[in-house]
Design a protein around this motif. Structure first.
Motif, PDB file in Angstrom:
ATOM      1  N   ILE A   1      40.902  36.360  46.092  1.00  0.00           N
ATOM      2  CA  ILE A   1      39.315  36.765  45.675  1.00  0.00           C
ATOM      3  C   ILE A   1      39.378  36.698  44.396  1.00  0.00           C
TER       4      ILE A   1
ATOM      5  N   ARG B   1      34.071  31.334  46.263  1.00  0.00           N
ATOM      6  CA  ARG B   1      33.026  32.630  46.312  1.00  0.00           C
ATOM      7  C   ARG B   1      31.661  32.344  46.758  1.00  0.00           C
TER       8      ARG B   1
ATOM      9  N   GLY C   1      43.355  40.154  44.516  1.00  0.00           N
ATOM     10  CA  GLY C   1      42.124  40.184  43.745  1.00  0.00           C
ATOM     11  C   GLY C   1      42.660  39.768  42.247  1.00  0.00           C
TER      12      GLY C   1
ATOM     13  N   GLY D   1      37.535  40.307  40.898  1.00  0.00           N
ATOM     14  CA  GLY D   1      38.034  40.101  42.043  1.00  0.00           C
ATOM     15  C   GLY D   1      38.664  41.196  42.705  1.00  0.00           C
TER      16      GLY D   1
ATOM     17  N   ASP E   1      30.884  41.330  41.462  1.00  0.00           N
ATOM     18  CA  ASP E   1      31.823  41.795  40.624  1.00  0.00           C
ATOM     19  C   ASP E   1      31.317  42.956  39.851  1.00  0.00           C
TER      20      ASP E   1
END
Length: 260
Positions: free
Chosen positions: A28, A60, A96, A100, A182
């Motif tokens: 991510i 994304r 992440g 992320g 985000d």
């Protein structure tokens, strides 16, 4: 290249590396490049696959080859992660990177096949006045259609050369519209608190920072690890907010219990 469609109709394009059925690392990204512009994550996914895992490296929503059928917001991004986790049809590790991490934190409790949560340099607890105040400034600029100002607000506290480099991109300043998930995630995680966000997450959490990192990152990693039912904080080879691919792949392989 592979692609799936979410329940909302968003098309998520991703690289699928490794064998079906293996523990799957779902990466991510934060407010960064497309997957085609991110050789570090690609090399990490390839190295993890060689070790016996599988990696999904998506663009994304609204970035690269992934397209959106509606607003690019946090619920849409969480749906995309859920669709990727379901597509894996195997235990999943969410990784992440930067902002992320906040999205991964919120996705974790929604991922029934979660085998691990890895957070690389989460920028939480680092905004002057808190993430809610910071995000309010960004959101106001977006709503006023002043996207250059929105980018400037978003990147407060980051090295100035990052903003100057971004200005060379043809996606500037519209790129900030893809950063809405985000900002919303960072604000929600800080407002709810780490323990509340992680209360339902039983899979291991590893909060990682590079061996060369920014002020505050180590403290945040320690706090996240302490808030998780099963958490640790670690340092791993890396600098300038980026990890070394082989080191990360090896750590993921140990977490996944795979090796070749």
């Amino acid at each position: 290249m592979s692609a799936i469609t979410t329940s909302r109709g968003d098309r998520i394009v991703y690289d699928d590396l490794g064998a079906p059925g293996a523990v799957t690392a779902v990466f991510i990204a934060g407010a960064g490049p497309t997957r085609a512009e991110d050789p570090v994550t690609l090399a990490t996914g390839e190295a993890f696959a060689v070790r016996g895992g599988r990696a999904f490296i998506p663009d994304r929503i609204g970035r690269g080859e992934s397209t959106s059928e509606g607003p690019i917001d946090l619920p849409a991004q969480l749906d995309a992660i859920g669709a990727l986790a379901a597509e894996a049809d195997a235990p999943v590790i969410l990784i992440g990177h930067s902002s992320g991490c906040a999205i991964a934190l919120l996705a974790a409790a929604r991922t029934p096949n979660l085998a691990g949560l890895v957070l690389w340099e989460a920028p939480l607890g680092l905004f002057e006045g808190g993430a809610a105040s910071w995000w309010t400034n960004v959101r106001r600029a977006i709503e006023a259609d002043d996207l250059e100002e929105a980018v400037a607000h978003y990147m407060v506290g980051m090295p100035p050369e990052w903003l100057e480099e971004l200005k060379k991109s043809p996606a500037y300043p519209q790129v900030v519209l893809g950063w809405v998930p985000d900002g919303e995630a960072l604000m929600e995680v800080e407002e709810r608190g780490y323990r509340d966000v992680l209360s339902a997450v039983r899979a291991p959490l590893i909060a990682i920072v590079g061996t060369e990192t920014f002020p505050g990152m180590i403290a945040t990693a320690d706090e996240l690890a302490a808030a998780a039912p099963d958490g640790v904080s670690e340092q791993l080879a890396g600098a300038w907010h980026s990890w070394e691919p082989d080191a990360m792949a090896e750590r993921l392989a140990r977490l996944a219990g795979v090796t070749k």
